[in-house]
Design a protein around this motif. Structure first.
Motif, PDB file in Angstrom:
ATOM      1  N   THR A   2       0.829  -1.187   0.000  1.00 43.44           N
ATOM      2  CA  THR A   2       0.000   0.000   0.000  1.00 43.44           C
ATOM      3  C   THR A   2       0.871   1.247   0.000  1.00 43.44           C
ATOM      4  O   THR A   2       1.324   1.699   1.021  1.00 43.44           O
ATOM      5  CB  THR A   2      -0.935   0.023   1.226  1.00 43.44           C
ATOM      6  N   SER A   3       1.180   1.750  -1.176  1.00 42.59           N
ATOM      7  CA  SER A   3       1.731   3.079  -1.235  1.00 42.59           C
ATOM      8  C   SER A   3       0.541   4.001  -1.467  1.00 42.59           C
ATOM      9  O   SER A   3      -0.482   3.526  -1.920  1.00 42.59           O
ATOM     10  CB  SER A   3       2.777   3.203  -2.334  1.00 42.59           C
ATOM     11  N   PRO A   4       0.535   5.254  -1.240  1.00 37.31           N
ATOM     12  CA  PRO A   4       1.746   5.981  -0.864  1.00 37.31           C
ATOM     13  C   PRO A   4       2.093   5.859   0.620  1.00 37.31           C
ATOM     14  O   PRO A   4       1.281   6.179   1.466  1.00 37.31           O
ATOM     15  CB  PRO A   4       1.396   7.419  -1.212  1.00 37.31           C
ATOM     16  N   LEU A   5       3.305   5.379   0.819  1.00 38.59           N
ATOM     17  CA  LEU A   5       3.864   5.342   2.155  1.00 38.59           C
ATOM     18  C   LEU A   5       4.913   6.451   2.168  1.00 38.59           C
ATOM     19  O   LEU A   5       5.657   6.593   1.201  1.00 38.59           O
ATOM     20  CB  LEU A   5       4.530   3.982   2.379  1.00 38.59           C
ATOM     21  N   THR A   6       4.957   7.210   3.215  1.00 40.66           N
ATOM     22  CA  THR A   6       5.909   8.316   3.230  1.00 40.66           C
ATOM     23  C   THR A   6       6.976   8.109   4.291  1.00 40.66           C
ATOM     24  O   THR A   6       6.733   7.478   5.310  1.00 40.66           O
ATOM     25  CB  THR A   6       5.203   9.668   3.502  1.00 40.66           C
ATOM     26  N   CYS A   7       8.155   8.636   4.005  1.00 39.34           N
ATOM     27  CA  CYS A   7       9.269   8.560   4.934  1.00 39.34           C
ATOM     28  C   CYS A   7       8.943   9.393   6.176  1.00 39.34           C
ATOM     29  O   CYS A   7       8.544  10.547   6.065  1.00 39.34           O
ATOM     30  CB  CYS A   7      10.524   9.105   4.251  1.00 39.34           C
ATOM     31  N   PRO A   8       9.095   8.784   7.379  1.00 35.20           N
ATOM     32  CA  PRO A   8       8.792   9.535   8.609  1.00 35.20           C
ATOM     33  C   PRO A   8       9.775  10.690   8.854  1.00 35.20           C
ATOM     34  O   PRO A   8       9.489  11.581   9.647  1.00 35.20           O
ATOM     35  CB  PRO A   8       8.882   8.482   9.713  1.00 35.20           C
ATOM     36  N   ARG A   9      10.928  10.664   8.175  1.00 30.10           N
ATOM     37  CA  ARG A   9      11.917  11.712   8.414  1.00 30.10           C
ATOM     38  C   ARG A   9      11.764  12.878   7.430  1.00 30.10           C
ATOM     39  O   ARG A   9      11.754  14.035   7.812  1.00 30.10           O
ATOM     40  CB  ARG A   9      13.335  11.132   8.296  1.00 30.10           C
ATOM     41  N   THR A  13       8.024  10.054  -0.823  1.00 29.71           N
ATOM     42  CA  THR A  13       7.241   8.856  -1.146  1.00 29.71           C
ATOM     43  C   THR A  13       8.080   7.829  -1.905  1.00 29.71           C
ATOM     44  O   THR A  13       7.572   6.809  -2.343  1.00 29.71           O
ATOM     45  CB  THR A  13       6.011   9.225  -2.003  1.00 29.71           C
ATOM     46  N   GLU A  14       9.372   8.118  -2.063  1.00 30.09           N
ATOM     47  CA  GLU A  14      10.274   7.185  -2.763  1.00 30.09           C
ATOM     48  C   GLU A  14      10.763   6.146  -1.762  1.00 30.09           C
ATOM     49  O   GLU A  14      11.860   6.263  -1.224  1.00 30.09           O
ATOM     50  CB  GLU A  14      11.472   7.953  -3.338  1.00 30.09           C
ATOM     51  N   ILE A  15       9.941   5.127  -1.544  1.00 27.66           N
ATOM     52  CA  ILE A  15      10.255   4.122  -0.530  1.00 27.66           C
ATOM     53  C   ILE A  15      10.563   2.787  -1.204  1.00 27.66           C
ATOM     54  O   ILE A  15       9.875   2.366  -2.126  1.00 27.66           O
ATOM     55  CB  ILE A  15       9.062   3.934   0.436  1.00 27.66           C
ATOM     56  N   ILE A  16      11.615   2.139  -0.716  1.00 26.44           N
ATOM     57  CA  ILE A  16      11.960   0.799  -1.199  1.00 26.44           C
ATOM     58  C   ILE A  16      11.526  -0.217  -0.138  1.00 26.44           C
ATOM     59  O   ILE A  16      11.786  -0.020   1.043  1.00 26.44           O
ATOM     60  CB  ILE A  16      13.486   0.651  -1.389  1.00 26.44           C
ATOM     61  N   PHE A  17      10.897  -1.311  -0.590  1.00 26.65           N
ATOM     62  CA  PHE A  17      10.564  -2.405   0.322  1.00 26.65           C
ATOM     63  C   PHE A  17      11.581  -3.518   0.133  1.00 26.65           C
ATOM     64  O   PHE A  17      11.792  -3.979  -0.992  1.00 26.65           O
ATOM     65  CB  PHE A  17       9.162  -2.956   0.024  1.00 26.65           C
ATOM     66  N   CYS A 100      14.066   4.762   2.723  1.00 25.49           N
ATOM     67  CA  CYS A 100      13.771   5.960   1.945  1.00 25.49           C
ATOM     68  C   CYS A 100      14.876   6.185   0.918  1.00 25.49           C
ATOM     69  O   CYS A 100      16.055   6.171   1.259  1.00 25.49           O
ATOM     70  CB  CYS A 100      13.663   7.155   2.891  1.00 25.49           C
ATOM     71  N   LYS A 101      14.483   6.357  -0.342  1.00 25.78           N
ATOM     72  CA  LYS A 101      15.468   6.579  -1.394  1.00 25.78           C
ATOM     73  C   LYS A 101      16.049   7.983  -1.318  1.00 25.78           C
ATOM     74  O   LYS A 101      17.142   8.240  -1.801  1.00 25.78           O
ATOM     75  CB  LYS A 101      14.822   6.377  -2.783  1.00 25.78           C
ATOM     76  N   SER A 102      15.315   8.903  -0.712  1.00 20.13           N
ATOM     77  CA  SER A 102      15.770  10.294  -0.667  1.00 20.13           C
ATOM     78  C   SER A 102      16.815  10.523   0.425  1.00 20.13           C
ATOM     79  O   SER A 102      17.848  11.128   0.177  1.00 20.13           O
ATOM     80  CB  SER A 102      14.582  11.231  -0.446  1.00 20.13           C
ATOM     81  N   CYS A 103      16.545  10.011   1.639  1.00 16.44           N
ATOM     82  CA  CYS A 103      17.454  10.304   2.747  1.00 16.44           C
ATOM     83  C   CYS A 103      18.099   9.060   3.352  1.00 16.44           C
ATOM     84  O   CYS A 103      18.930   9.156   4.233  1.00 16.44           O
ATOM     85  CB  CYS A 103      16.736  11.105   3.837  1.00 16.44           C
ATOM     86  N   GLY A 104      17.699   7.861   2.861  1.00 18.33           N
ATOM     87  CA  GLY A 104      18.327   6.635   3.351  1.00 18.33           C
ATOM     88  C   GLY A 104      17.812   6.168   4.693  1.00 18.33           C
ATOM     89  O   GLY A 104      18.334   5.223   5.266  1.00 18.33           O
ATOM     90  N   HIS A 105      16.794   6.806   5.216  1.00 14.15           N
ATOM     91  CA  HIS A 105      16.239   6.424   6.515  1.00 14.15           C
ATOM     92  C   HIS A 105      15.549   5.062   6.411  1.00 14.15           C
ATOM     93  O   HIS A 105      14.807   4.817   5.473  1.00 14.15           O
ATOM     94  CB  HIS A 105      15.238   7.494   6.962  1.00 14.15           C
ATOM     95  N   LYS A 106      15.843   4.172   7.384  1.00 10.16           N
ATOM     96  CA  LYS A 106      15.221   2.855   7.399  1.00 10.16           C
ATOM     97  C   LYS A 106      14.184   2.801   8.495  1.00 10.16           C
ATOM     98  O   LYS A 106      14.413   3.255   9.613  1.00 10.16           O
ATOM     99  CB  LYS A 106      16.279   1.767   7.635  1.00 10.16           C
ATOM    100  N   PHE A 107      13.038   2.221   8.194  1.00 12.85           N
ATOM    101  CA  PHE A 107      11.948   2.177   9.163  1.00 12.85           C
ATOM    102  C   PHE A 107      11.014   1.016   8.850  1.00 12.85           C
ATOM    103  O   PHE A 107      11.074   0.430   7.769  1.00 12.85           O
ATOM    104  CB  PHE A 107      11.170   3.505   9.147  1.00 12.85           C
ATOM    105  N   THR A 108      10.161   0.676   9.834  1.00 15.56           N
ATOM    106  CA  THR A 108       9.152  -0.355   9.599  1.00 15.56           C
ATOM    107  C   THR A 108       7.889   0.301   9.077  1.00 15.56           C
ATOM    108  O   THR A 108       7.678   1.498   9.257  1.00 15.56           O
ATOM    109  CB  THR A 108       8.839  -1.129  10.909  1.00 15.56           C
ATOM    110  N   GLU A 109       7.053  -0.520   8.465  1.00 12.85           N
ATOM    111  CA  GLU A 109       5.826   0.010   7.868  1.00 12.85           C
ATOM    112  C   GLU A 109       4.891   0.588   8.916  1.00 12.85           C
ATOM    113  O   GLU A 109       4.800   0.051   9.995  1.00 12.85           O
ATOM    114  CB  GLU A 109       5.081  -1.110   7.112  1.00 12.85           C
TER     115      GLU A 109
END
Ligand SMILES: [Zn+2]
Length: 109
Positions: A2-9, A13-17, A100-109
């Motif tokens: 389910t996108s759009p998922l957004t980076c919390p940081r 919306t450029e998220i890699i799973f 996150c492809k933009s800032c490299g932040h890793k997070f859970t869904e």
């Protein structure tokens, strides 16, 4: 997914799973399912052999192989579904599945 998922940081919306656990568990489940499918369908092989026996010894051989193969395929498919389901849960709950492809932040869904 389910996108759009957004980076919390950064709200990108450029998220890699990654789905690491999903892939690993899917492969493990397929192997385990195929193995147990072969084991549990020695019965199926016998049925195949019995049906094939009508066509003579070669028919019994082919029927037996077909029965065992069918069991392996069905078992593998069932195991794969189970493994993927388990892996998806692990990805979602335990691992940092998203990056996150933009800032490299890793997070859970
Ligand atoms: Zn980000």
């Amino acid at each position: 997914m389910t996108s759009p998922l957004t980076c919390p940081r950064c709200n990108s919306t450029e998220i890699i799973f990654h789905n690491y656990a999903r892939k690993a568990c899917g492969a493990i489940g397929t192997t385990a399912g195929a193995a147990s499918g072969i084991a549990s369908t020695l019965g199926g092989a016998e049925i195949g052999a019995t049906i094939g026996f009508i066509a003579g010894p070669p028919g019994a051989f082919v029927g037996g192989i077909a029965g065992a193969l069918m069991g392996a395929l069905l078992g593998g498919a069932a195991g794969c579904i189970t493994g993927v389901a388990v892996g998806s849960t692990i990805d979602a709950k335990v691992l940092d599945n998203c990056e996150c492809k933009s800032c490299g932040h890793k997070f859970t869904e």
